[in-house]
Enzyme design. Structure first.
Site, PDB file in Angstrom:
ATOM      1  N   SER A 254       0.819  -1.205   0.000  1.00 15.69           N
ATOM      2  CA  SER A 254       0.000   0.000   0.000  1.00 15.69           C
ATOM      3  C   SER A 254       0.863   1.270   0.000  1.00 15.69           C
ATOM      4  CB  SER A 254      -0.934  -0.066   1.208  1.00 15.69           C
ATOM      5  OG  SER A 254      -2.085   0.656   0.943  1.00 15.69           O
ATOM      6  N   LYS A 258       4.230   1.918  -2.354  1.00 19.23           N
ATOM      7  CA  LYS A 258       4.703   3.085  -3.111  1.00 19.23           C
ATOM      8  C   LYS A 258       6.154   3.354  -2.688  1.00 19.23           C
ATOM      9  CE  LYS A 258       0.127   5.133  -1.916  1.00 19.23           C
ATOM     10  NZ  LYS A 258      -0.887   4.430  -2.639  1.00 19.23           N
ATOM     11  N   TRP A 345     -10.027   0.229  -5.197  1.00 17.58           N
ATOM     12  CA  TRP A 345      -9.487   1.562  -4.863  1.00 17.58           C
ATOM     13  C   TRP A 345      -8.066   1.742  -5.442  1.00 17.58           C
ATOM     14  CZ3 TRP A 345     -10.920   6.134  -3.564  1.00 17.58           C
ATOM     15  CH2 TRP A 345     -10.166   6.985  -2.765  1.00 17.58           C
ATOM     16  N   HIS A 395      -7.551  -5.713   0.021  1.00 20.43           N
ATOM     17  CA  HIS A 395      -6.325  -4.946   0.226  1.00 20.43           C
ATOM     18  C   HIS A 395      -5.593  -5.471   1.468  1.00 20.43           C
ATOM     19  CE1 HIS A 395      -4.009  -1.259  -0.254  1.00 20.43           C
ATOM     20  NE2 HIS A 395      -4.168  -0.964   1.033  1.00 20.43           N
TER      21      HIS A 395
END
Ligand code: GCU
Length: 415
Positions: A254, A258, A345, A395
């Site tokens: 998540s 990144k 998302w 997620h």
């Protein structure tokens, strides 16, 4: 504005492919003066430095170079960790020239009984070392933490109830059992994850105006700072004979996915790069405007990025990069991009596409990417030097994800 607002946006965001406006991705293999990049050398010498500079200027900011000496203090060695299967080390990393920074606490598990130094996964955690491990003698982190739904964080501090809380995302026995070491730190050791967190963290410590710093276009954001922490772990691992520092895999989930991608882009000591559900601001193409968008992420979490990035809210076409270029910065090192099917998302298809569009750079090195053009079926891993899967579920990081990462890292590190 923060987390709650971002979570609320998840309900009203666009999830309809047919509403994605047409877009053109920035050219990967054309230099800024219009030259064609047609060899690995031209990529490495001419285009790669340009692309890296674009991500510094427009997305994550430049990592400063003024931290000076780095110290490593091994504070604990437990030889019979995980029921005797591993040695656990706790290492305190600090900056002697910047003593106002409290430093970072690294937890390293090394499999026992190996004849060679172990390859190692390196990744940050959301909850601290005591949350990653289920061993109850790991010191509880004392740093600022985000509130949690299940109330194990009280007044922004971890409690005993937060022990092992993140352990399902870090299947230590499984990783150790396959002959890999794991090194991790709490991302909040670098700076608390909220808009003003930098004032109490490394970014203020390293800037001349401290907590009065005015952040300008191109200056680093929190993702850059968390990523810096991963590179300092690599510095330490280069000094530890029980780990093979030529076989490091950087991993993150998540917002920390990144971070993992940006670390792999900047620090080529990481030979394998893994993005778990990194989504917007990570692997997902920013021009797709589906699920989370640049406008949402830069409004909710402006502190993650350099200031310039905010100017691309609802203005993606003006941005000189897209995320296929972030994937390409890992080339020719193997990279794994993972999505979860319910994690709309994060735009699973957009995560897939960035890897697909990075293939021309890998091809310059004679490396193969996915081997397919369409997103594969659920729970069907694909790819060679660029790999991908979209798994069942939400997620998260699951043991299914780790099975794929272990297989992938093993395959590439044994070459
Ligand atoms: C939010 C944010 C995402 C981020 C995620 C996470 O959902 O919008 O961009 O990846 O938090 O870090 O869990």
């Amino acid at each position: 504005i923060g987390e709650d607002w971002a979570n609320a946006q998840q309900k009203t965001a666009n999830y309809d492919e047919s509403k994605i406006p047409p877009y053109t991705l920035p050219a990967l293999l054309t230099t800024q003066d219009g030259g064609k990049v047609s060899s690995a050398e031209a990529w490495t010498d001419a285009r790669r430095p340009e692309v890296l500079a674009l991500f510094q200027e427009h997305v994550f900011g430049r990592t400063p170079a003024n931290w000076g000496k780095v110290s490593f203090e091994t504070r604990e060695v437990k030889k019979d960790a995980l029921g005797g299967k591993a040695t656990r080390k706790l290492i305190h990393i600090a900056l002697p020239e910047h003593p106002t920074w409290a430093g970072m606490e690294v937890m390293l598990y090394i499999p026992n009984g190996l004849s060679l130094p172990a390859p190692c996964f390196v990744g940050p955690s959301f909850g601290g070392n005591h949350a990653v491990s289920t061993e109850t003698d790991v010191p509880l982190s004392t740093r600022w933490m985000r509130p949690s739904k299940d109330k194990h964080i009280v007044d922004n501090r971890a409690t005993e109830a937060s022990r092992g809380n993140e352990s399902s995302r870090w299947p230590l026995e499984m990783i150790i059992g396959q002959g890999f070491a794991v090194a991790t730190y709490y991302y909040g050791d670098i700076e608390p994850d909220h808009a003003d967190g930098w004032k109490e963290g490394l970014r203020a410590v390293l800037s001349k105006d401290g907590a009065n710093t005015e952040w300008k276009n191109g200056d680093w954001g929190a993702i850059g700072a968390w990523s810096w922490g991963l590179s300092r772990i690599a510095d330490y691992l280069e000094t530890d004979d029980s780990v093979n520092a030529k076989k490091l895999a950087v991993i993150g989930h998540s917002r920390l996915g990144k971070t993992s991608l940006w670390t792999g882009a900047q620090d080529q000591r990481f030979g394998v790069v893994i993005s778990n559900n990194s989504g917007e601001g990570g692997a997902a193409l920013m021009r797709r405007n589906i699920g989370e968008t640049t406008a949402i992420i830069t409004k909710a979490f402006p502190h993650w990025f350099t200031k310039t990035y905010t100017s691309y809210a609802n203005n993606e076409a003006a941005c000189p990069i897209d995320k296929h270029m972030l994937i390409a910065l890992a080339a020719p090192r193997p990279i794994y991009i993972a999505s979860a099917v319910e994690d709309t998302w994060a735009d699973p298809k957009g995560e897939f596409l960035s890897g697909l569009h990075a293939e021309p750079v890998y091809a310059l090195f004679g490396q193969k990417g996915y081997g397919v053009k369409e997103q594969p079926a659920i729970d069907t891993p694909i790819g060679d030097a660029i790999a991908y899967h979209v798994r069942t579920g939400k997620h998260d990081v699951t043991s299914y994800d780790w099975e794929q990462y272990l297989r992938f890292a093993k395959r590439h590190f044994s070459k």
